[in-house]
Design a protein around this motif. Sequence first.
Motif, PDB file in Angstrom:
ATOM      1  N   TYR A 101       0.716  -1.215  -0.373  1.00 45.50           N
ATOM      2  CA  TYR A 101       0.436  -0.376  -0.214  1.00 45.50           C
ATOM      3  C   TYR A 101       0.632   0.994   0.511  1.00 45.50           C
ATOM      4  CZ  TYR A 101      -3.011   4.184   2.090  1.00 45.50           C
ATOM      5  OH  TYR A 101      -3.910   4.889   2.234  1.00 45.50           O
ATOM      6  N   LEU A 104       3.255   1.280  -3.350  1.00 46.89           N
ATOM      7  CA  LEU A 104       2.756   2.038  -4.750  1.00 46.89           C
ATOM      8  C   LEU A 104       1.988   3.270  -4.552  1.00 46.89           C
ATOM      9  CD1 LEU A 104       0.385  -1.276  -5.316  1.00 46.89           C
ATOM     10  CD2 LEU A 104       2.153  -0.071  -6.758  1.00 46.89           C
ATOM     11  N   GLY A 105       1.345   3.839  -3.124  1.00 43.93           N
ATOM     12  CA  GLY A 105       0.794   5.187  -2.839  1.00 43.93           C
ATOM     13  C   GLY A 105       2.181   6.225  -3.533  1.00 43.93           C
ATOM     14  N   SER A 155      -2.911   3.418  -5.160  1.00 46.99           N
ATOM     15  CA  SER A 155      -3.041   1.956  -4.191  1.00 46.99           C
ATOM     16  C   SER A 155      -3.734   2.019  -3.819  1.00 46.99           C
ATOM     17  CB  SER A 155      -1.573   3.005  -3.525  1.00 46.99           C
ATOM     18  OG  SER A 155      -1.353   2.011  -2.063  1.00 46.99           O
ATOM     19  N   THR A 159      -4.569  -2.255  -4.164  1.00 48.65           N
ATOM     20  CA  THR A 159      -4.361  -3.409  -3.082  1.00 48.65           C
ATOM     21  C   THR A 159      -5.106  -3.866  -1.734  1.00 48.65           C
ATOM     22  OG1 THR A 159      -2.673  -1.625  -2.059  1.00 48.65           O
ATOM     23  CG2 THR A 159      -2.870  -2.760  -0.200  1.00 48.65           C
ATOM     24  N   SER A 202      -0.781   0.388 -13.099  1.00 49.89           N
ATOM     25  CA  SER A 202       0.226   0.823 -12.634  1.00 49.89           C
ATOM     26  C   SER A 202       0.068   1.566 -14.107  1.00 49.89           C
ATOM     27  CB  SER A 202       0.994   0.428 -12.297  1.00 49.89           C
ATOM     28  OG  SER A 202       0.259  -0.489 -11.553  1.00 49.89           O
TER      29      SER A 202
END
Length: 311
Positions: A101, A104-105, A155, A159, A202
């Motif tokens: 999380y 990606l964030g 994100s 997730t 993504s």
Amino acid sequence: MKANQTVLKEFILVGFSSYPHVRTFLFVLFFGLYLLTLTGNLAILGLTWADRSLHTPMYLFLRALSFSETCYTLTIIPKMLADLLTEKRSISVPGCGLQMYFFLGLGGTHCIILTLMGYDRFLAICHPLRYPLLMTNVVCGQLVVSAWAGGFLISVTETALIFGGSFCNPNLIHHFFCHMQAVVRLSCLDSDLTELVVTMISVSALTGTFLFIVITYVFILSTVFRIPSAEGKQKAFSTCASHLTVVIVHFGFAAIVYLKPEGSGGDDTLIAVPYTVITPFLSPLIFSLRNRDMKNAFRKLCLNLKKENFN
């Protein structure tokens, strides 16, 4: 549905276990790069905060970028370094979800801030008279908040899609961190659709931000080439050189990771090293060494410290 649906409580990060003879060397190398990365980013944060001449939107964006990059490396590298020194390379399922999380964030936030920095340069060069009205410090702050919101919105979506179901044995993640493509393949459900969706999200975010930066630089270059004096052109280019270099490095390495064709071969662990370790190291180095204002601020700080010590 996959067989062997044992409810997993932890994953094993395979990481660099395939290279046992160089793990000590890798630890020393990555630890050194990590310390330099932290030093570079903290220096940028300190200089842009201490020097009032750097309290402009351009350097507020740079401060936000350095902060997000510092947090980004904290989510991965300390765990990776610890795993290089131990045989027990486990991570709990909730811990893996949290790592993914934040990775990606913060990665998404980083891309958006780089895009906003390109937009800032576009306004400064293409609309210099309106720039002070269009890009105030307040507007800059609002854009940075929007970047964080956008990065973590992407994100939490990815997730949630990956960790919405249960995971099956074997619990081996063939990576040194909880990379989404490596984790989603362990899902008990048919993971092909989930993997396709999260990969498309993504890739869309990555290509969308990159294309926006490309468009801004098309306008910037068309404006710069119309400047009659060579000195004016050089001054305009100098304000963009650091940002453009970081964009090429960041998106170039990211493309290798996320746009690599399935089944093209290569060790995903090694392929991810430039994006997760090398790029964060190069970014503060480029912004420091190729930026005249940052170098002047550092010299000014050193002179002030010498005067204080002398007095």
